[in-house]
Design a protein around this motif. Structure first.
Motif: not given
Length: 228
Positions: A20-21, A41-42, A61, A85-87, A171-172, A208-209
């Motif tokens: 998860t993030p 994800g990344s 990534t 960084v994200n899910g 998108r981070i 968030q971006y």
């Protein structure tokens, strides 16, 4: 470095681990018994100093390996912390199992080519830090991140006059202090560079971006002569 079929074979028959993030995937100082292969994800790679300051080193990534230094010595202490960084998800293999699969598939050379490419990226970043202006360093970093994590710009976030497909979206969350550590600048210098790029309508930022409105122009700026 490898085909999609080879990647599927490399990661098959292993139960994926969802993340998860913000979740920590690898922690600096822990013993490294194996590697994670990112399925989707990344993640952000940081080095944590003795005073607790986290310096961003890289972003990783899908299709990349995390923790490969463990392959050189089982139980080697991790030299960086990796957080999501994200899910997404990874598969985890012990160092022995991963090396065995590489041998079975004839992929040892591909792995070490990847390691050398990462070292070349690190060397290039140090050259940029020594020779480029703040605006160009930031542009180069954003272009690099776009290549790893970017996606085509949704039309609603674009701007008039930008050719379709000319923008990319990250998108981070990318706080200025994080990018400052990544490119070797003070937070004030990064703030000023961000302001200049916004005034030129090359980027737009949010919590968030980061929207790269004209990737070609950012590349041109990043690749200008060192005296610019």
């Amino acid at each position: 470095m490898i085909t999609d079929a080879q990647w599927r074979t490399l990661t098959s028959s292993i139960v994926p681990r969802a993340f998860t993030p913000g979740q920590t995937l690898l922690r600096q100082g822990d013993n490294g018994a194996g590697v994670h292969l990112i399925l989707n994800g990344s993640a952000r790679v940081v080095s944590v100093s003795t005073d607790g300051t986290a310096v961003p080193l890289a972003f990783r990534t899908s299709g990349e390996v995390l923790g490969e230094p463990a392959l050189t010595a089982v139980g080697r202490v991790r030299n960086a912390t990796v957080t999501a960084v994200n899910g997404g998800s990874t598969v985890f293999l012990s160092a022995e199992r991963f090396q065995r699969r590489l041998t079975e598939l004839g992929l040892e050379t591909a792995l070490w080519r990847s390691v050398l490419m990462r070292q070349a990226e690190s060397d290039q970043l140090r050259v940029q830090q020594a020779t480029l202006s703040a605006e160009r360093r930031l542009s180069a970093a954003l272009v690099q991140l776009a290549g790893m994590l970017g996606e085509p710009m949704p039309p609603a976030l674009g701007r008039a006059g930008v050719p379709q497909g000319g923008g990319h979206l990250l998108r981070i969350a990318l706080p200025q202090e994080d990018i400052a550590g990544f490119v070797g600048l003070s937070r004030t210098s990064v703030h000023n560079a961000y302001t200049k790029l916004k005034e030129k309508m090359l980027i737009r930022t949010g919590r968030q971006y980061v929207a790269l409105l004209d990737l070609a122009a950012l590349k041109s700026l990043a690749h200008g002569s060192p005296k610019d």
